[in-house]
Scaffold this active site. Structure first.
Site, PDB file in Angstrom:
ATOM      1  N   GLU A   1      32.424  -8.553  -0.879  1.00 23.64           N
ATOM      2  CA  GLU A   1      31.829  -9.902  -0.841  1.00 23.64           C
ATOM      3  C   GLU A   1      31.285 -10.293  -2.217  1.00 23.64           C
ATOM      4  OE1 GLU A   1      32.064 -12.029   1.753  1.00 23.64           O
ATOM      5  OE2 GLU A   1      33.176 -10.474   2.811  1.00 23.64           O
TER       6      GLU A   1
HETATM    7  C1  FAD Z   1      34.699  -0.653   1.526  1.00 26.62           C
HETATM    8  C2  FAD Z   1      35.394  -1.918   1.076  1.00 26.62           C
HETATM    9  C3  FAD Z   1      35.796  -2.845   2.008  1.00 26.62           C
HETATM   10  C4  FAD Z   1      36.469  -4.006   1.637  1.00 26.62           C
HETATM   11  N1  FAD Z   1      36.876  -4.889   2.602  1.00 26.62           N
HETATM   12  C5  FAD Z   1      37.585  -5.993   2.231  1.00 26.62           C
HETATM   13  C6  FAD Z   1      38.085  -6.907   3.219  1.00 26.62           C
HETATM   14  O1  FAD Z   1      37.857  -6.727   4.414  1.00 26.62           O
HETATM   15  N2  FAD Z   1      38.820  -7.977   2.783  1.00 26.62           N
HETATM   16  C7  FAD Z   1      39.086  -8.189   1.461  1.00 26.62           C
HETATM   17  O2  FAD Z   1      39.738  -9.139   1.100  1.00 26.62           O
HETATM   18  N3  FAD Z   1      38.598  -7.351   0.509  1.00 26.62           N
HETATM   19  C8  FAD Z   1      37.869  -6.259   0.847  1.00 26.62           C
HETATM   20  N4  FAD Z   1      37.402  -5.408  -0.122  1.00 26.62           N
HETATM   21  C9  FAD Z   1      37.718  -5.686  -1.550  1.00 26.62           C
HETATM   22  C10 FAD Z   1      36.506  -6.272  -2.292  1.00 26.62           C
HETATM   23  O3  FAD Z   1      36.239  -7.557  -1.853  1.00 26.62           O
HETATM   24  C11 FAD Z   1      36.755  -6.244  -3.822  1.00 26.62           C
HETATM   25  O4  FAD Z   1      36.905  -4.925  -4.202  1.00 26.62           O
HETATM   26  C12 FAD Z   1      35.595  -6.891  -4.575  1.00 26.62           C
HETATM   27  O5  FAD Z   1      35.640  -8.272  -4.423  1.00 26.62           O
HETATM   28  C13 FAD Z   1      35.615  -6.568  -6.075  1.00 26.62           C
HETATM   29  O6  FAD Z   1      36.776  -7.015  -6.666  1.00 26.62           O
HETATM   30  P1  FAD Z   1      37.734  -6.044  -7.491  1.00 26.62           P
HETATM   31  O7  FAD Z   1      37.956  -4.818  -6.709  1.00 26.62           O
HETATM   32  O8  FAD Z   1      38.892  -6.839  -7.921  1.00 26.62           O
HETATM   33  O9  FAD Z   1      36.866  -5.622  -8.758  1.00 26.62           O
HETATM   34  P2  FAD Z   1      37.106  -6.073 -10.260  1.00 26.62           P
HETATM   35  O10 FAD Z   1      36.795  -7.506 -10.409  1.00 26.62           O
HETATM   36  O11 FAD Z   1      38.413  -5.614 -10.750  1.00 26.62           O
HETATM   37  O12 FAD Z   1      35.935  -5.266 -10.973  1.00 26.62           O
HETATM   38  C14 FAD Z   1      36.124  -4.252 -11.957  1.00 26.62           C
HETATM   39  C15 FAD Z   1      35.034  -4.396 -13.018  1.00 26.62           C
HETATM   40  O13 FAD Z   1      35.262  -5.583 -13.779  1.00 26.62           O
HETATM   41  C16 FAD Z   1      34.078  -6.358 -13.822  1.00 26.62           C
HETATM   42  N5  FAD Z   1      34.437  -7.788 -13.853  1.00 26.62           N
HETATM   43  C17 FAD Z   1      35.380  -8.418 -13.133  1.00 26.62           C
HETATM   44  N6  FAD Z   1      35.392  -9.729 -13.440  1.00 26.62           N
HETATM   45  C18 FAD Z   1      34.433  -9.934 -14.358  1.00 26.62           C
HETATM   46  C19 FAD Z   1      33.942 -11.065 -15.064  1.00 26.62           C
HETATM   47  N7  FAD Z   1      34.480 -12.251 -14.882  1.00 26.62           N
HETATM   48  N8  FAD Z   1      32.916 -10.895 -15.924  1.00 26.62           N
HETATM   49  C20 FAD Z   1      32.375  -9.682 -16.119  1.00 26.62           C
HETATM   50  N9  FAD Z   1      32.796  -8.576 -15.484  1.00 26.62           N
HETATM   51  C21 FAD Z   1      33.813  -8.700 -14.619  1.00 26.62           C
HETATM   52  C22 FAD Z   1      33.304  -5.983 -12.579  1.00 26.62           C
HETATM   53  O14 FAD Z   1      31.931  -6.211 -12.758  1.00 26.62           O
HETATM   54  C23 FAD Z   1      33.627  -4.513 -12.421  1.00 26.62           C
HETATM   55  O15 FAD Z   1      32.734  -3.747 -13.186  1.00 26.62           O
HETATM   56  C24 FAD Z   1      36.729  -4.248   0.250  1.00 26.62           C
HETATM   57  C25 FAD Z   1      36.290  -3.311  -0.696  1.00 26.62           C
HETATM   58  C26 FAD Z   1      35.622  -2.154  -0.307  1.00 26.62           C
HETATM   59  C27 FAD Z   1      35.172  -1.193  -1.338  1.00 26.62           C
END
Ligand code: FAD
Ligand code: FAD
Lengths: 517, 517
Positions: free
Chosen positions: B280
């Site tokens: 989220e």
């Molecule tokens: C247990 C679990 C359940 C989940 N359930 C669901 C679900 O039901 N449905 C669903 O759709 N998703 C789900 N997710 C996925 C989750 O929503 C995403 O993992 C989350 O939104 C973070 O995005 P990401 O993984 O792309 O991280 P990333 O954005 O790739 O983050 C990697 C790093 O980059 C940094 N970063 C990214 N963008 C920026 C920026 N613009 N400025 C500065 N720093 C930045 C972040 O701070 C972080 O340190 C789930 C994840 C987990 C762990």
């Protein structure tokens, strides 16, 4: 089960039975049940047991006894022995940590380990124990733990840094998605972790060589540096494991959602590092021992006694030289001085307050009332000493020019980042002025940008093979997404297209629901 | 797989096929594979899929499409659908988080969710989207996450505090072993965690009631407070989950070795709380959104615009009143003022620096160069606001005299502890003087002692039943050791006296070794 920290509180007894020339090993209470030893649950045949020696109703303190636990022919626990696995834990699930209870279990008198103390046939007790010697094996285990923490962190930093160079997120105003490693906030998660990895590596190396030296001294009959080694290994074990665990978690989080998958490899590193804060001495208890021992060395030094080599700072006065207040040269020498004065100022303050409290409170209460300060002293000392060793390594090692330049930046980041983390205390104790602190804060931001081009190289330099990292995100070749996909497909839940829970649970529920439509 | 944070970066396409009145859903790359949704691996029959809408080769942005995934008769994935479980994770092992790929998968045109945007039969696109409305469900999920974090932490604090009243360790000079809860260092691990539990509970309550109010407004056609709600829920979700996770781990560690066993119940709470920092919305990204939005509101307020109700502080100037510099009255009003001025001073500094940077850098680079400061603003705002709500709760609720006295102490500890955690910034920004800070530090030590007699009552008041805590250490009846022993005995490894690995591995090894003797 009742005592880990306080060995003297162990309740297991070893009562000498003169008639049969036996010791009777017994667990008199539920809390005297031994808990946690690795391999005890299903594997070990023998154990060295620490128990309260009792001869003719008189207790003689803790001693070690060799006890056979299982029959060597069928592996069954021997009569009088109850043991088993302690059940599920946070990590180390593949290790059978066990519990053990004795019920009037008899062993021959000669099964007592009698190097330092003896019980003769007629029950006469003799002892030549030098207490510190007993701790020697604990010190060298702590030394190994420091290296372990350094490794766990360096691996996590490798994984997270490499992944952050592959991962792209959020288009900028030109429509380009930057590598997340370009975000300042991301650099702030990872670069201090990289610098700490190096600092802990060098720390482990220094403690190891110091430890080996003390061992050689002891073999030559000189145990004068044991207390110093004890103080050092207590503090550094706590410092290394505490810092490493918190930065490993930071690395994990920096990988976003995929960091939470075991595909990242970081959770396992975290779970491996975590209990090191507890076993071989709870960190708080170790910091207290280190801090207390520093206070003692300080008092001795103030009385003119010679100061151990790793504690030279204790011979100094703790006043802030005018040149520091006016410093314009922001370099490693200055940072080292700042962290030294920080330690000294904490020590002198605490000594004064302890003396004040001692007037109105008993020794236990006074110590307890200042225990937070004593922990802070130990932490400040460890931080200062790791910086000293980092700088020494830079000076002693032969580096080529480019490598040295980058390593100085890494060291500088280690220093300024930790100065900023402790800025409250440094400003409060007037070690650093507000103007200086603001210069140091700007320097940290500059260093993040300076280190960016070399970040991946700095972790590649740790040279952990993929086999060891065991991570889809931290692969050397950067093929992160292919690896994640393969990892997902190989889940045991995917062996069948339809999981067995369908017939059992989902189908009946679905049919019942559809019947209602 | 490639995008969680940046929704606009999702690569899955939904191409309109006029001839068949279908959308063709397709995953063109490996990174477009959907990853993580709970229940997707083995369970779900349907999914609402976010995809890039394409009509006549022209992209129209992200829209939602209802897709059937599995055959309702045999539960097999439908043709064009590839899905499965994503394999082992840090926690939530019982949840089948899944992956999903589409291969030219066709759905009827009417499966597009067309409330806010429509595609007609002839392919005409119309839209009435108010973008913020789309985020409404995310806001209410974030609101629930705050309560979840408060609960996880309060349960961990309950377990650790109760156990610390049972656990005794290290005899004092009178030979008595104190409850570990009497050690100052232990109190410092637990009492801030208790005070944070209360703060987050009250925070969750305030956000919930604010959120409900905004929803009612919206139903009445007034969406003027959506941005405020967005800012608030972004910041508070990040703040609550970050703080809770780190204090849960502190509670776990405060239980010594047994904290590492699943018998403590704390590891499960930690693993449950942990990914809330990521899902989220990644916390860093949320803090940046909150901070950025505060800066915008501040600029508007400086231009004379009215200030949202939860951001009244932004209308103030940020100068430190003389009476604060000279304050001798150390109470909640002062602490609230300190945290308010801290937020304001961070905002005014960052505004000035951002303006400076904007002269030489493009907007992206300027924002990135100050992103650490922007995160700090969001954190400071959340800390201040949680204190305001805590104080409001104390004032609004009817308490009996004794309860109120203790709750004021809890609130005070929340304030002074966090002021001390942020002492670097407060001293640096001249919000608090060194003399005041030292008074506040002494006050924290006093508060630990004042809260000691009521610590167990304060966690009992959360009223979690044993069934929910699921902890040998945190049981209401305090029968810790009996429970630990029973937990150990029930390990599946203890079902047989001799584990099957004995015949397979240990016995041959043992025989080979004995043959050598
Ligand atoms: C247990 C679990 C359940 C989940 N359930 C669901 C679900 O039901 N449905 C669903 O759709 N998703 C789900 N997710 C996925 C989750 O929503 C995403 O993992 C989350 O939104 C973070 O995005 P990401 O993984 O792309 O991280 P990333 O954005 O790739 O983050 C990697 C790093 O980059 C940094 N970063 C990214 N963008 C920026 C920026 N613009 N400025 C500065 N720093 C930045 C972040 O701070 C972080 O340190 C789930 C994840 C987990 C762990
Ligand atoms: C994975 C794992 C493996 C282990 N393997 C082994 C093994 O092989 N063999 C073995 O013998 N043991 C083993 N242990 C046990 C381990 O050594 C103990 O858990 C450890 O020494 C801490 O002691 P404790 O559990 O009694 O903690 P406690 O001392 O009960 O700690 C509880 C809390 O009280 C505080 N506290 C305690 N005393 C004081 C004090 N004097 N002043 C201030 N605060 C205090 C601590 O800081 C902590 O916060 C293992 C433990 C783990 C987790």
């Amino acid at each position: 089960m009742g005592h880990g920290t306080y060995v003297k509180g162990l309740e297991t007894t070893a009562t000498f039975d003169r008639d049969t020339q036996h010791f009777i090993i017994h667990s008199p209470t539920i809390t005297s049940t031994k808990f946690w030893p690795a391999g005890l649950g299903c594997t070990c045949n023998y154990a060295v047991v620490m128990a309260q020696l009792i001869i003719d109703q008189k207790p003689y303190g803790m001693h070690l006894f060799l006890c056979q636990l299982r029959d060597l022919h069928d592996h069954k626990p021997l009569p009088g022995i109850e043991l088993g696995d302690i059940n599920s834990k946070f990590g180390f699930e593949i290790v059978d940590n066990g519990y053990l209870k004795f019920n009037q279990y008899r062993i021959p008198r000669t099964n007592m380990l009698m190097r330092h103390a003896q019980v003769s046939k007629d029950g006469t007790y003799t002892s030549q124990t030098i207490p510190q010697i007993v701790y020697l094996s604990m010190m060298s285990t702590r030394m190994m733990i420091i290296q372990g923490a350094a490794d766990d962190l360096a691996m996590a930093a490798t994984i997270a840094t490499r992944y952050s160079a592959v991962r792209r997120q959020t288009a900028n105003s030109k429509g380009v998605e930057p590598q997340v490693l370009d975000y300042q906030t991301q650099q702030m998660k990872l670069f201090p972790a990289i610098s700490l990895s190096y600092a802990l590596w060098f720390c482990a190396r220094s403690v190891r060589s110091f430890c080996n030296q003390v061992m050689i001294d002891i073999q030559g009959g000189n145990d004068s540096r044991l207390k110093e080694l004890h103080c050092l290994t207590c503090g550094m074990k706590a410092f290394a494991t505490e810092m490493a665990a918190s930065y490993i978690e930071m690395c994990r989080r920096s990988c976003g959602g995929h960091g939470y998958s075991h595909a990242s490899g970081i959770p396992k590193l975290y779970l491996q590092c975590l209990p090191q804060s507890t076993y071989e001495g709870d960190n708080t208890v170790l910091y207290l021992q280190c801090g207390r021992s520093l206070l003692k060395f300080y008092m001795l030094a103030q009385g003119g006694a010679p100061v151990p080599s790793t504690m030279q700072l204790l011979a100094e006065t703790g006043t802030i030289p005018a040149n520091l207040q006016a410093a314009t040269d922001f370099n490693l020498t200055l940072y080292e001085l700042i962290l030294k004065l920080n330690t000294l100022s904490l020590i002198t303050d605490t000594v004064a307050r302890l003396q004040e409290s001692s007037a109105s409170k008993n020794a236990d209460a006074a110590f307890n009332a200042h225990s937070l300060e004593i922990v802070d002293i130990a932490k400040a000392y460890c931080l200062y000493t790791t910086l000293v060793w980092f700088i020494e390594t830079l000076e002693e090692t032969e580096w080529d020019y480019e490598a040295k330049t980058v390593m100085v930046q890494v060291c500088e980041l280690y220093a300024v980042h930790n100065i900023l983390v402790n800025s409250g205390s440094l400003l409060q104790n007037k070690v650093v002025t507000r103007q200086q602190m603001s210069r140091i804060a700007s320097r940290r931001v500059e260093l993040l940008a300076e280190l960016r081009p070399n970040a991946v190289t700095l972790v590649d330099a740790f040279d952990y093979p993929d086999r060891l990292l065991n991570s889809c995100l931290g692969r050397y070749d950067g093929n992160v997404y292919e690896a994640l996909y393969e990892y997902a497909k190989s889940s045991s839940l995917n062996h069948h297209q339809v999981h067995s829970s369908y017939e059992k649970h989902i189908k009946p529920m679905q049919q019942a629901l559809m019947a209602k439509l």
